[in-house]
Design a protein around this motif. Structure first.
Motif, short mmCIF file in Angstrom:
data_model
loop_
_atom_site.label_atom_id
_atom_site.label_comp_id
_atom_site.label_asym_id
_atom_site.label_seq_id
_atom_site.Cartn_x
_atom_site.Cartn_y
_atom_site.Cartn_z
N ASP A 1 0.83 -1.21 0.00
CA ASP A 1 0.00 0.00 0.00
C ASP A 1 0.86 1.26 0.00
N VAL A 2 1.98 1.22 0.71
CA VAL A 2 2.89 2.36 0.73
C VAL A 2 3.54 2.54 -0.64
N ALA A 3 3.91 1.44 -1.29
CA ALA A 3 4.62 1.51 -2.57
C ALA A 3 3.70 1.81 -3.76
N TYR A 4 2.41 1.59 -3.63
CA TYR A 4 1.47 1.81 -4.73
C TYR A 4 1.31 3.30 -4.96
N ARG A 5 1.62 3.78 -6.16
CA ARG A 5 1.67 5.21 -6.46
C ARG A 5 0.32 5.84 -6.84
N ASP A 6 -0.67 5.05 -7.22
CA ASP A 6 -1.94 5.61 -7.69
C ASP A 6 -2.98 5.74 -6.58
N GLY A 7 -2.56 5.95 -5.34
CA GLY A 7 -3.49 6.07 -4.22
C GLY A 7 -3.41 4.83 -3.35
N SER A 8 -4.51 4.54 -2.70
CA SER A 8 -4.56 3.37 -1.83
C SER A 8 -4.71 2.10 -2.66
N ILE A 9 -3.99 1.07 -2.26
CA ILE A 9 -4.08 -0.20 -2.98
C ILE A 9 -5.46 -0.83 -2.81
N TYR A 10 -6.14 -0.48 -1.74
CA TYR A 10 -7.45 -1.04 -1.47
C TYR A 10 -8.50 -0.55 -2.48
N GLN A 11 -8.30 0.63 -3.05
CA GLN A 11 -9.21 1.14 -4.07
C GLN A 11 -9.02 0.43 -5.41
N ALA A 12 -7.87 -0.18 -5.61
CA ALA A 12 -7.57 -0.85 -6.87
C ALA A 12 -7.98 -2.33 -6.86
N ILE A 13 -8.53 -2.79 -5.75
CA ILE A 13 -8.92 -4.19 -5.64
C ILE A 13 -10.22 -4.43 -6.40
N ALA A 14 -10.21 -5.44 -7.26
CA ALA A 14 -11.41 -5.79 -8.03
C ALA A 14 -12.35 -6.62 -7.17
N SER A 15 -13.58 -6.77 -7.64
CA SER A 15 -14.59 -7.49 -6.86
C SER A 15 -14.22 -8.96 -6.67
N ARG A 16 -13.51 -9.55 -7.61
CA ARG A 16 -13.10 -10.95 -7.47
C ARG A 16 -12.13 -11.11 -6.30
N GLU A 17 -11.21 -10.17 -6.13
CA GLU A 17 -10.29 -10.24 -5.01
C GLU A 17 -11.01 -10.01 -3.69
N VAL A 18 -12.02 -9.16 -3.70
CA VAL A 18 -12.83 -8.95 -2.49
C VAL A 18 -13.54 -10.25 -2.11
N ALA A 19 -14.00 -11.01 -3.10
CA ALA A 19 -14.64 -12.29 -2.83
C ALA A 19 -13.64 -13.27 -2.21
N TRP A 20 -12.39 -13.27 -2.69
CA TRP A 20 -11.36 -14.13 -2.09
C TRP A 20 -11.10 -13.76 -0.64
N VAL A 21 -11.04 -12.46 -0.37
CA VAL A 21 -10.82 -12.00 1.01
C VAL A 21 -12.00 -12.41 1.89
N ALA A 22 -13.21 -12.24 1.38
CA ALA A 22 -14.40 -12.63 2.15
C ALA A 22 -14.39 -14.14 2.44
N LEU A 23 -14.03 -14.93 1.45
CA LEU A 23 -13.94 -16.37 1.66
C LEU A 23 -12.89 -16.70 2.72
N SER A 24 -11.77 -16.02 2.68
CA SER A 24 -10.71 -16.24 3.68
C SER A 24 -11.20 -15.89 5.08
N ILE A 25 -11.93 -14.80 5.20
CA ILE A 25 -12.45 -14.40 6.51
C ILE A 25 -13.43 -15.44 7.04
N VAL A 26 -14.29 -15.96 6.17
CA VAL A 26 -15.24 -16.99 6.58
C VAL A 26 -14.51 -18.25 7.01
N LEU A 27 -13.50 -18.66 6.26
CA LEU A 27 -12.76 -19.88 6.60
C LEU A 27 -12.01 -19.74 7.93
N VAL A 28 -11.40 -18.59 8.17
CA VAL A 28 -10.70 -18.37 9.43
C VAL A 28 -11.70 -18.33 10.58
N SER A 29 -12.87 -17.76 10.36
CA SER A 29 -13.91 -17.72 11.40
C SER A 29 -14.37 -19.13 11.77
N VAL A 30 -14.56 -19.98 10.78
CA VAL A 30 -14.95 -21.37 11.05
C VAL A 30 -13.83 -22.08 11.81
#
Length: 113
Positions: free
Chosen positions: A47-76
């Protein structure tokens, strides 16, 4: 993303399984938590090295789905740590069976979506 995750997680998996087989459960948990802490550190550095703003704004919906799946798996997994069964389906705990099912369903949904 799936290939990278698999390739980077295999050494961690080998260490965790070996630690559990030797009875060093604290080492296995430390391996998992340490690997996740390192991943967060890399994400913060990215995020510090990404020059076009926050790296979180550049995340596509597919990557958000992967993160959500990871959160669910860790919760289980955490639920499984709270309530541990000695014996279950195939000598596995409920959390293992649930995590495998959720993972397969999540990967299928993300691949088809």
């Amino acid at each position: 993303g799936l290939f990278t995750a698999t390739a980077t997680s295999l050494p961690e998996l080998v260490v965790a399984v070996t630690a559990v087989r030797r009875g060093a459960l604290a080492l296995a948990v430390g391996d998992i938590l340490g690997g996740n802490a390192y991943d967060v550190l890399i994400l913060a550095a990215s995020d510090v090295a990404y020059r076009d703003g926050s790296i979180y704004q550049a995340i596509a919906s597919r990557e958000v789905a992967w993160v959500a799946l990871s959160i669910v798996l860790v919760s289980v997994l955490l639920l499984g740590l709270l309530r541990r069964h000695k014996h279950g389906f195939g000598n596995l705990g409920f959390e293992t069976v649930l995590m495998i099912g959720l993972y397969l369903a999540g990967v299928t949904a993300i691949a088809l979506g």
